[in-house]
Design an enzyme around this catalytic site. Sequence first.
Site, PDB file in Angstrom:
ATOM      1  N   ASN A  91       0.861  -1.181   0.000  1.00 43.19           N
ATOM      2  CA  ASN A  91       0.000   0.000   0.000  1.00 43.19           C
ATOM      3  C   ASN A  91       0.899   1.233   0.000  1.00 43.19           C
ATOM      4  O   ASN A  91       1.838   1.320   0.796  1.00 43.19           O
ATOM      5  CB  ASN A  91      -0.898  -0.001   1.239  1.00 43.19           C
ATOM      6  CG  ASN A  91      -1.924  -1.113   1.211  1.00 43.19           C
ATOM      7  OD1 ASN A  91      -2.408  -1.494   0.146  1.00 43.19           O
ATOM      8  ND2 ASN A  91      -2.246  -1.660   2.374  1.00 43.19           N
ATOM      9  N   HIS A 104       6.497  -1.630   3.842  1.00 47.42           N
ATOM     10  CA  HIS A 104       6.289  -3.013   4.262  1.00 47.42           C
ATOM     11  C   HIS A 104       5.494  -3.736   3.186  1.00 47.42           C
ATOM     12  O   HIS A 104       4.540  -3.188   2.634  1.00 47.42           O
ATOM     13  CB  HIS A 104       5.548  -3.094   5.606  1.00 47.42           C
ATOM     14  CG  HIS A 104       4.334  -2.224   5.662  1.00 47.42           C
ATOM     15  ND1 HIS A 104       4.411  -0.862   5.870  1.00 47.42           N
ATOM     16  CD2 HIS A 104       3.014  -2.487   5.531  1.00 47.42           C
ATOM     17  CE1 HIS A 104       3.208  -0.333   5.860  1.00 47.42           C
ATOM     18  NE2 HIS A 104       2.325  -1.306   5.643  1.00 47.42           N
TER      19      HIS A 104
HETATM   20  P1  5GP Z   1      -0.651  -0.467   5.953  1.00 45.58           P
HETATM   21  O1  5GP Z   1      -2.075  -0.115   6.297  1.00 45.58           O
HETATM   22  O2  5GP Z   1       0.281   0.693   6.258  1.00 45.58           O
HETATM   23  O3  5GP Z   1      -0.443  -1.010   4.568  1.00 45.58           O
HETATM   24  O4  5GP Z   1      -0.242  -1.671   6.901  1.00 45.58           O
HETATM   25  C1  5GP Z   1       0.092  -1.493   8.237  1.00 45.58           C
HETATM   26  C2  5GP Z   1      -0.182  -2.799   8.920  1.00 45.58           C
HETATM   27  O5  5GP Z   1       0.473  -2.801  10.164  1.00 45.58           O
HETATM   28  C3  5GP Z   1      -1.680  -3.062   9.192  1.00 45.58           C
HETATM   29  O6  5GP Z   1      -2.087  -4.248   8.502  1.00 45.58           O
HETATM   30  C4  5GP Z   1      -1.748  -3.205  10.706  1.00 45.58           C
HETATM   31  O7  5GP Z   1      -2.640  -4.217  11.128  1.00 45.58           O
HETATM   32  C5  5GP Z   1      -0.306  -3.530  11.076  1.00 45.58           C
HETATM   33  N1  5GP Z   1       0.080  -3.087  12.397  1.00 45.58           N
HETATM   34  C6  5GP Z   1      -0.230  -1.883  12.985  1.00 45.58           C
HETATM   35  N2  5GP Z   1       0.331  -1.819  14.203  1.00 45.58           N
HETATM   36  C7  5GP Z   1       1.014  -2.999  14.385  1.00 45.58           C
HETATM   37  C8  5GP Z   1       1.800  -3.515  15.465  1.00 45.58           C
HETATM   38  O8  5GP Z   1       2.015  -2.878  16.507  1.00 45.58           O
HETATM   39  N3  5GP Z   1       2.328  -4.754  15.293  1.00 45.58           N
HETATM   40  C9  5GP Z   1       2.110  -5.491  14.171  1.00 45.58           C
HETATM   41  N4  5GP Z   1       2.669  -6.706  14.115  1.00 45.58           N
HETATM   42  N5  5GP Z   1       1.384  -5.034  13.130  1.00 45.58           N
HETATM   43  C10 5GP Z   1       0.850  -3.795  13.246  1.00 45.58           C
END
Ligand code: 5GP
Length: 118
Positions: A91, A104
């Site tokens: 994303n 990520h």
């Molecule tokens: P994005 O929305 O930026 O593509 O993905 C961020 C991801 O990080 C989300 O899927 C969310 O669930 C995950 N996430 C947010 N905070 C944490 C955390 O403290 N630990 C882990 N393992 N994942 C997290």
Amino acid sequence: MAGEPQADCLFCKIVAGEVPADVVLDTATTLAFRDINPQAPTHVLVVPKAHYPNAAALAAEPPLSADVLSTAGQIARLEGIDESGYRIVLNTGSGAGQTVFHVHAHVLGGRGLRWPPG
Ligand code: 5GP
Ligand code: ZN
């Protein structure tokens, strides 16, 4: 400077061991850990240990981009989803759902995945 740890970055804190995570694979340049809010039976995040905000910024470091994809492939094999198929999602930008601005790759699999994604 590009790649330097950011004090306010959640994933830099996970890389540093300051925030706990369920680590699946730890390589010289990447860390893979389970998403805290999984969207599929396998939902693993692969990050470069160095801080880059998004995929385009990471592309300035070609070997590191390749390392992230290589780790994603290793995760798929370890999780047993390489044969059934899986998705690698990066994303990019809040409009596309990016909430953590440390690049990520989401590795998703273990269930049917529809196309196009929402
Ligand atoms: P994005 O929305 O930026 O593509 O993905 C961020 C991801 O990080 C989300 O899927 C969310 O669930 C995950 N996430 C947010 N905070 C944490 C955390 O403290 N630990 C882990 N393992 N994942 C997290
Ligand atoms: Zn970071």
